[in-house]
Design an enzyme around this catalytic site. Structure first.
Site, PDB file in Angstrom:
ATOM      1  N   THR A  28      -1.876   4.754  -3.020  1.00  0.00           N
ATOM      2  CA  THR A  28      -2.236   5.885  -3.871  1.00  0.00           C
ATOM      3  C   THR A  28      -2.333   5.300  -5.277  1.00  0.00           C
ATOM      4  O   THR A  28      -1.807   4.227  -5.509  1.00  0.00           O
ATOM      5  CB  THR A  28      -1.060   6.888  -3.809  1.00  0.00           C
ATOM      6  OG1 THR A  28      -0.901   7.301  -2.468  1.00  0.00           O
ATOM      7  CG2 THR A  28      -1.265   8.085  -4.700  1.00  0.00           C
ATOM      8  N   GLY A  53       3.475   5.957  -1.413  1.00  0.00           N
ATOM      9  CA  GLY A  53       4.221   5.544  -0.225  1.00  0.00           C
ATOM     10  C   GLY A  53       3.921   6.460   0.943  1.00  0.00           C
ATOM     11  O   GLY A  53       2.855   7.075   0.998  1.00  0.00           O
TER      12      GLY A  53
END
Length: 316
Positions: free
Chosen positions: A166, A218
């Site tokens: 991300t 994550g």
């Protein structure tokens, strides 16, 4: 207040041949965001610009370079938040736009809502005059290869999730306002319509002038279970430093739900942290006209802002 920006390009496993590009990408994003802050610009503008820069960079799993869902399409999530009044805007499962973070900002500023999804977000983008980008344009060769590999009967998509980033940014501006922004393409070969932590306030990011701002990366489902971004700010409200708060929250996520990830944090006095429980996370920060950046645990390069800008204009 001295402005500070911190950016991340995702936690996980970064393959050797992609390290250089990941480092260069987070450095570029941090420098762009800091340029806005130096001119007296807002934390909100700085984090949006930093994330937009990484959405446009194919090294990262956001915007151009996003991973593909089970049908081989790009579906993206993004959030932006203003620590001054806790205003936030987010989009989820959006297709065919180059910069979901821009759309998230418009949701925050042009609607009474905080999160628009899929078709509704698409209609809103059209109404706002955001140009449509053909889905194909957002797909990189690498994302398509990985998608195909994951379709093979003996493949283990979980194995591939480990190197997906991300992107995110947090900042504090000269007026002491904080902001966060996070954007992602999600998990490779995810079910259609899967929305992870990124678009969820308190999970993918949170910003509050009273404590600070954080952006996470994550395993999305794990991050949502512990509401990671808000948890970090809670620890800072209890008196922890950004680094201590980040480590405590990441450790809790690991022991409680077995989830790995990374976070960037800035507090209301301008202290910052970039911490991760995964093997790697690309990150960069600029404070006091000094650029710091790294990928591995314990790795930290430092350059003066002038030196960094000079090498940036030569192409890093």
């Amino acid at each position: 207040m001295k402005p500070v920006i911190v950016v991340h390009g995702g936690a996980g496993r970064i393959f050797k041949e992609r390290e250089e590009g990941s480092r260069a990408g987070v450095v570029r994003a941090a420098l762009r965001g800091y340029g806005i802050l130096k001119q007296g610009g807002s934390a909100l503008d700085a984090v949006e610009e930093a994330v937009r820069s990484m959405e446009d960079d194919p090294h990262f799993n956001a915007g151009h370079g996003s991973v593909l869902n089970e049908k081989g399409e790009v579906e993206m999530d993004a959030i932006i938040m203003d620590g001054k009044n806790l205003d936030s805007g987010a989009v989820s499962a959006v297709k065919c736009i180059a910069n979901p973070i821009k759309l998230a900002r418009l949701v925050m500023e042009k609607t009474k809502h905080m999160l628009l999804t899929d078709h509704g977000a698409h209609l809103f983008a059209q109404a706002m005059g955001i140009p449509e980008t053909p889905g194909e344009k957002l797909i990189t060769e690498r994302s398509r290869e990985r998608w195909k590999k994951n379709l093979e009967p003996d493949s283990n998509p979980e194995e591939f999730q480990k190197d997906l980033g991300t992107v995110g940014a947090v900042a504090i501006d000269s007026e002491g306002n904080v902001a966060c922004a996070t954007s992602t393409g999600g998990l490779s070969n995810k079910l259609i319509g899967r929305v992870g932590d990124t678009a969820c306030i308190g999970s993918g990011g949170y910003a509050d002038n009273r404590s600070g701002a954080t952006s996470t990366t994550g395993h999305g489902e794990s991050i949502m279970k512990v509401v990671l971004a808000r948890l970090i700010l809670y620890h800072m409200e209890q008196g922890m430093s950004p680094e201590m708060a980040a480590d405590t929250a990441l450790d809790y996520m690991k022991t409680r739900v077995g989830g790995l990830g990374g976070v960037i944090v800035v507090n209301s006095s301008g202290e910052w942290a970039a911490r991760f429980s995964t093997k790697q996370m690309s990150w960069a920060t600029v404070k006091d006209d000094q650029l710091h950046y790294g990928i591995y645990a314990g790795e930290r390069h430092t350059k003066s802002l002038d030196e960094a800008l000079a090498s940036e204009s030569e192409g890093f």
